[in-house]
Design a protein around this motif. Structure first.
Motif, PDB file in Angstrom:
ATOM      1  N   LEU A  69      -0.806   7.451  -8.781  1.00 30.31           N
ATOM      2  CA  LEU A  69      -0.946   6.180  -9.493  1.00 30.31           C
ATOM      3  C   LEU A  69       0.406   5.665  -9.956  1.00 30.31           C
ATOM      4  CD1 LEU A  69      -4.175   6.873 -11.566  1.00 30.31           C
ATOM      5  CD2 LEU A  69      -3.947   5.428  -9.535  1.00 30.31           C
ATOM      6  N   ALA A  70       1.266   6.556 -10.416  1.00 30.25           N
ATOM      7  CA  ALA A  70       2.600   6.145 -10.855  1.00 30.25           C
ATOM      8  C   ALA A  70       3.425   5.630  -9.675  1.00 30.25           C
ATOM      9  CB  ALA A  70       3.315   7.311 -11.531  1.00 30.25           C
ATOM     10  N   ARG A  71       3.314   6.284  -8.534  1.00 32.50           N
ATOM     11  CA  ARG A  71       4.097   5.891  -7.349  1.00 32.50           C
ATOM     12  C   ARG A  71       3.712   4.503  -6.846  1.00 32.50           C
ATOM     13  NH1 ARG A  71       6.264  10.383  -4.381  1.00 32.50           N
ATOM     14  NH2 ARG A  71       6.939  11.921  -5.944  1.00 32.50           N
ATOM     15  N   ILE A  72       2.429   4.138  -6.981  1.00 32.39           N
ATOM     16  CA  ILE A  72       1.998   2.834  -6.464  1.00 32.39           C
ATOM     17  C   ILE A  72       2.001   1.758  -7.548  1.00 32.39           C
ATOM     18  CG2 ILE A  72       0.581   3.935  -4.700  1.00 32.39           C
ATOM     19  CD1 ILE A  72      -1.891   3.172  -6.327  1.00 32.39           C
ATOM     20  N   GLY A  73       2.433   2.117  -8.754  1.00 28.23           N
ATOM     21  CA  GLY A  73       2.538   1.142  -9.832  1.00 28.23           C
ATOM     22  C   GLY A  73       1.233   0.803 -10.514  1.00 28.23           C
ATOM     23  N   ALA A  74       0.257   1.705 -10.451  1.00 27.55           N
ATOM     24  CA  ALA A  74      -1.044   1.451 -11.077  1.00 27.55           C
ATOM     25  C   ALA A  74      -0.982   1.747 -12.577  1.00 27.55           C
ATOM     26  CB  ALA A  74      -2.125   2.307 -10.428  1.00 27.55           C
ATOM     27  N   ARG A  75      -1.703   0.960 -13.343  1.00 30.30           N
ATOM     28  CA  ARG A  75      -1.723   1.124 -14.798  1.00 30.30           C
ATOM     29  C   ARG A  75      -2.852   2.032 -15.269  1.00 30.30           C
ATOM     30  NH1 ARG A  75      -1.601  -4.239 -13.643  1.00 30.30           N
ATOM     31  NH2 ARG A  75      -3.776  -4.459 -14.281  1.00 30.30           N
ATOM     32  N   GLU A  76      -3.870   2.190 -14.431  1.00 34.69           N
ATOM     33  CA  GLU A  76      -5.059   2.933 -14.833  1.00 34.69           C
ATOM     34  C   GLU A  76      -4.799   4.436 -14.873  1.00 34.69           C
ATOM     35  OE1 GLU A  76      -6.152  -0.960 -13.136  1.00 34.69           O
ATOM     36  OE2 GLU A  76      -4.873   0.688 -12.487  1.00 34.69           O
ATOM     37  N   ALA A  77      -5.645   5.137 -15.634  1.00 32.17           N
ATOM     38  CA  ALA A  77      -5.497   6.586 -15.772  1.00 32.17           C
ATOM     39  C   ALA A  77      -6.212   7.347 -14.673  1.00 32.17           C
ATOM     40  CB  ALA A  77      -6.018   7.042 -17.142  1.00 32.17           C
ATOM     41  N   ARG A  78      -7.227   6.735 -14.049  1.00 26.72           N
ATOM     42  CA  ARG A  78      -7.988   7.396 -12.996  1.00 26.72           C
ATOM     43  C   ARG A  78      -7.959   6.528 -11.734  1.00 26.72           C
ATOM     44  NH1 ARG A  78     -11.622  11.383 -14.707  1.00 26.72           N
ATOM     45  NH2 ARG A  78     -11.907  11.681 -12.454  1.00 26.72           N
ATOM     46  N   ALA A  79      -7.937   7.182 -10.563  1.00 27.91           N
ATOM     47  CA  ALA A  79      -7.788   6.463  -9.301  1.00 27.91           C
ATOM     48  C   ALA A  79      -9.115   5.971  -8.720  1.00 27.91           C
ATOM     49  CB  ALA A  79      -7.104   7.363  -8.276  1.00 27.91           C
ATOM     50  N   GLU A  80     -10.214   6.523  -9.193  1.00 26.53           N
ATOM     51  CA  GLU A  80     -11.507   6.207  -8.585  1.00 26.53           C
ATOM     52  C   GLU A  80     -11.804   4.716  -8.621  1.00 26.53           C
ATOM     53  OE1 GLU A  80     -13.677   7.142  -6.144  1.00 26.53           O
ATOM     54  OE2 GLU A  80     -13.714   9.032  -7.271  1.00 26.53           O
ATOM     55  N   GLY A  81     -12.180   4.162  -7.466  1.00 22.89           N
ATOM     56  CA  GLY A  81     -12.617   2.775  -7.394  1.00 22.89           C
ATOM     57  C   GLY A  81     -11.526   1.734  -7.371  1.00 22.89           C
ATOM     58  N   LEU A  82     -10.254   2.142  -7.408  1.00 21.86           N
ATOM     59  CA  LEU A  82      -9.158   1.180  -7.544  1.00 21.86           C
ATOM     60  C   LEU A  82      -8.683   0.580  -6.229  1.00 21.86           C
ATOM     61  CD1 LEU A  82      -6.838   2.923 -10.180  1.00 21.86           C
ATOM     62  CD2 LEU A  82      -8.725   1.324 -10.563  1.00 21.86           C
ATOM     63  N   PHE A  83      -9.272   0.997  -5.105  1.00 21.53           N
ATOM     64  CA  PHE A  83      -8.741   0.595  -3.810  1.00 21.53           C
ATOM     65  C   PHE A  83      -9.778  -0.211  -3.041  1.00 21.53           C
ATOM     66  CE2 PHE A  83      -6.886   4.509  -5.308  1.00 21.53           C
ATOM     67  CZ  PHE A  83      -5.542   4.157  -5.351  1.00 21.53           C
ATOM     68  N   PHE A  84      -9.342  -1.354  -2.509  1.00 22.27           N
ATOM     69  CA  PHE A  84     -10.293  -2.275  -1.888  1.00 22.27           C
ATOM     70  C   PHE A  84     -10.653  -1.816  -0.482  1.00 22.27           C
ATOM     71  CE2 PHE A  84     -11.429  -6.252   0.345  1.00 22.27           C
ATOM     72  CZ  PHE A  84     -12.523  -6.588  -0.441  1.00 22.27           C
ATOM     73  N   PRO A  85     -11.955  -1.696  -0.195  1.00 16.46           N
ATOM     74  CA  PRO A  85     -12.385  -1.278   1.147  1.00 16.46           C
ATOM     75  C   PRO A  85     -12.199  -2.416   2.147  1.00 16.46           C
ATOM     76  CG  PRO A  85     -14.288  -1.736  -0.234  1.00 16.46           C
ATOM     77  CD  PRO A  85     -13.087  -1.876  -1.120  1.00 16.46           C
ATOM     78  N   ASP A  86     -11.429  -2.142   3.179  1.00 14.46           N
ATOM     79  CA  ASP A  86     -11.117  -3.178   4.166  1.00 14.46           C
ATOM     80  C   ASP A  86     -10.461  -2.490   5.359  1.00 14.46           C
ATOM     81  OD1 ASP A  86     -10.866  -5.633   5.342  1.00 14.46           O
ATOM     82  OD2 ASP A  86      -9.575  -6.512   3.803  1.00 14.46           O
ATOM     83  N   THR A  87     -10.142  -3.262   6.402  1.00 17.45           N
ATOM     84  CA  THR A  87      -9.383  -2.749   7.535  1.00 17.45           C
ATOM     85  C   THR A  87      -7.917  -3.086   7.325  1.00 17.45           C
ATOM     86  OG1 THR A  87     -11.249  -2.984   9.052  1.00 17.45           O
ATOM     87  CG2 THR A  87      -9.055  -2.849  10.023  1.00 17.45           C
ATOM     88  N   TYR A  88      -7.074  -2.074   7.379  1.00 18.30           N
ATOM     89  CA  TYR A  88      -5.647  -2.250   7.149  1.00 18.30           C
ATOM     90  C   TYR A  88      -4.857  -1.914   8.409  1.00 18.30           C
ATOM     91  CZ  TYR A  88      -6.867  -2.531   2.228  1.00 18.30           C
ATOM     92  OH  TYR A  88      -7.411  -2.912   1.023  1.00 18.30           O
ATOM     93  N   LEU A  89      -3.947  -2.794   8.789  1.00 22.31           N
ATOM     94  CA  LEU A  89      -3.005  -2.533   9.863  1.00 22.31           C
ATOM     95  C   LEU A  89      -1.690  -2.073   9.239  1.00 22.31           C
ATOM     96  CD1 LEU A  89      -3.628  -5.646  12.157  1.00 22.31           C
ATOM     97  CD2 LEU A  89      -4.592  -3.355  12.380  1.00 22.31           C
ATOM     98  N   PHE A  90      -1.033  -1.134   9.887  1.00 23.84           N
ATOM     99  CA  PHE A  90       0.216  -0.604   9.332  1.00 23.84           C
ATOM    100  C   PHE A  90       1.119  -0.152  10.475  1.00 23.84           C
ATOM    101  CE2 PHE A  90      -2.928   2.759   9.653  1.00 23.84           C
ATOM    102  CZ  PHE A  90      -2.243   3.759  10.319  1.00 23.84           C
ATOM    103  N   ASP A  91       2.413  -0.111  10.192  1.00 22.68           N
ATOM    104  CA  ASP A  91       3.363   0.404  11.166  1.00 22.68           C
ATOM    105  C   ASP A  91       3.184   1.913  11.275  1.00 22.68           C
ATOM    106  OD1 ASP A  91       4.331  -2.146  11.363  1.00 22.68           O
ATOM    107  OD2 ASP A  91       6.051  -1.811  10.049  1.00 22.68           O
ATOM    108  N   LYS A  92       3.027   2.386  12.492  1.00 22.10           N
ATOM    109  CA  LYS A  92       2.852   3.816  12.682  1.00 22.10           C
ATOM    110  C   LYS A  92       4.032   4.583  12.105  1.00 22.10           C
ATOM    111  CE  LYS A  92      -0.148   3.706  16.736  1.00 22.10           C
ATOM    112  NZ  LYS A  92      -0.321   4.132  18.145  1.00 22.10           N
TER     113      LYS A  92
END
Length: 334
Positions: free
Chosen positions: A144-167
């Motif tokens: 959470l600290a590495r991605i800049g999140a303010r919350e104390a717990r990670a559960e539910g914080l990430f949006f379900p979707d299709t993500y493209l990324f550089d291999k």
């Protein structure tokens, strides 16, 4: 300064022209490949000579020294970009240099499903063949600290979707994008909330949306499921929803929910505790978020699964008990 004799100058010019012609011929000659498609990775910090050597080792029939020289002569040697690349039959050295300097990297694809937990998400990211597992070994708080999140717990914080990324990019980069996407969706949903909502904050909306996501078998029931929970919250009635109990049991849950599970108190047991649980229980999608903050008006307080994915909604306990007697053999509801 003495001038070169005319014959020597002519020889130099001829040699230069021949070198240019040879360079042009080399630059535009198709390269031999070990297969129809060859993949290679240019690691961060690699110079052109190192990258050329890596390309040669991967199975591209290129002379690493000549490729590096061509890149230097065309002033592209300092412009190559790290990443994973893919080349096909017919590619020339010049096209290869353009690909490297333009950063024309191959992309991976990742689907984050609605209703998944952070544990499931993390396992998939860290085992994905096209991602660097840079989150492996980190605690939840460190991620959470590495991605800049303010919350104390990670559960539910990430949006379900299709993500493209550089291999060969990192898992943390995907998590950061998914976190930012969820923040944007939650903020938008909260700004458009029903003024009569019993929810006190965007985070509470996220918690309720995660419960709606896990409790909904059919999309058309999502709004009424949310209305049941909103109605219960308004009157102080316990939510009594099985997915929160199951979430709180964690890896101890064997797939069969028993009475003792419902009676055993823990922070996510909405049978023993009033109000919302302390965190989301999964990743909700956009439709669940919208339903949580804009449920349709209803006077339903109960629902039970019919066994075909749909739910039977009831206004009072007597009607609910009749529905349970009718459908209980096919599963339970809220």
């Amino acid at each position: 300064m003495k001038r070169l004799p005319s014959r020597l100058l002519l020889l130099v010019l001829v040699l230069a022209a021949l070198a240019a012609a040879a360079g042009g011929w080399y630059a535009h000659r198709p390269l031999a490949l070990a297969a129809d498609k060859v993949e290679f990775t240019v690691a961060r910090g690699m110079g052109m000579r190192q990258a050329a050597a890596a390309i040669e080792r991967a199975g591209v029939g290129v002379d690493a020294r000549l490729l590096a020289l061509l890149a230097r002569l065309t002033d592209r040697d300092a412009r190559i970009k790290a990443g994973s690349y893919e080349v096909h039959a017919g590619i020339t050295p010049w096209q290869l240099i353009l690909k490297l300097s333009d950063g024309d990297v191959t992309q991976g694809e990742l689907l984050l499903p609605e209703g998944w937990t952070f544990g499931q998400l993390r396992q998939m990211l860290e085992s994905h063949p096209d991602l660097e597992p840079d989150s492996a070994g980190l605690s939840e708080a460190e991620i959470l600290a590495r991605i800049g999140a303010r919350e104390a717990r990670a559960e539910g914080l990430f949006f379900p979707d299709t993500y493209l990324f550089d291999k060969r990019s990192g898992a943390l980069a995907v998590l950061q994008r998914a976190y930012a996407a969820m923040q944007a969706r939650v903020d938008k949903a909260w700004a458009e909330r029903d003024p009569a909502t019993p929810l006190a904050s965007p985070y509470e909306a996220l918690i309720l949306a995660s419960i709606v996501e896990k409790e909904t078998g059919r999309a058309e029931d999502r709004g009424l499921v949310a209305s049941v929970f909103a109605n219960r919250l308004r009157i102080g009635m316990r939510l009594q929803t099985d997915p929160t109990v199951i979430y709180g049991l964690g890896p101890d849950f064997d797939g069969r929910l028993r009475r003792m599970h419902l009676d055993t108190d823990h922070p996510w047991n909405t049978y023993t505790r009033a109000g919302l649980p302390p965190t989301p229980i999964a990743m909700p999608g956009e439709a669940a978020l919208r339903a949580a903050v804009q449920p349709p008006q209803s006077d339903f307080l109960y629902f039970v699964a019919r066994g075909d994915g749909s739910s039977e909604f009831s206004r009072d306990l007597a009607a609910h008990n009749r529905a349970v007697n009718k459908y209980i053999r096919n599963g339970g509801g809220g």
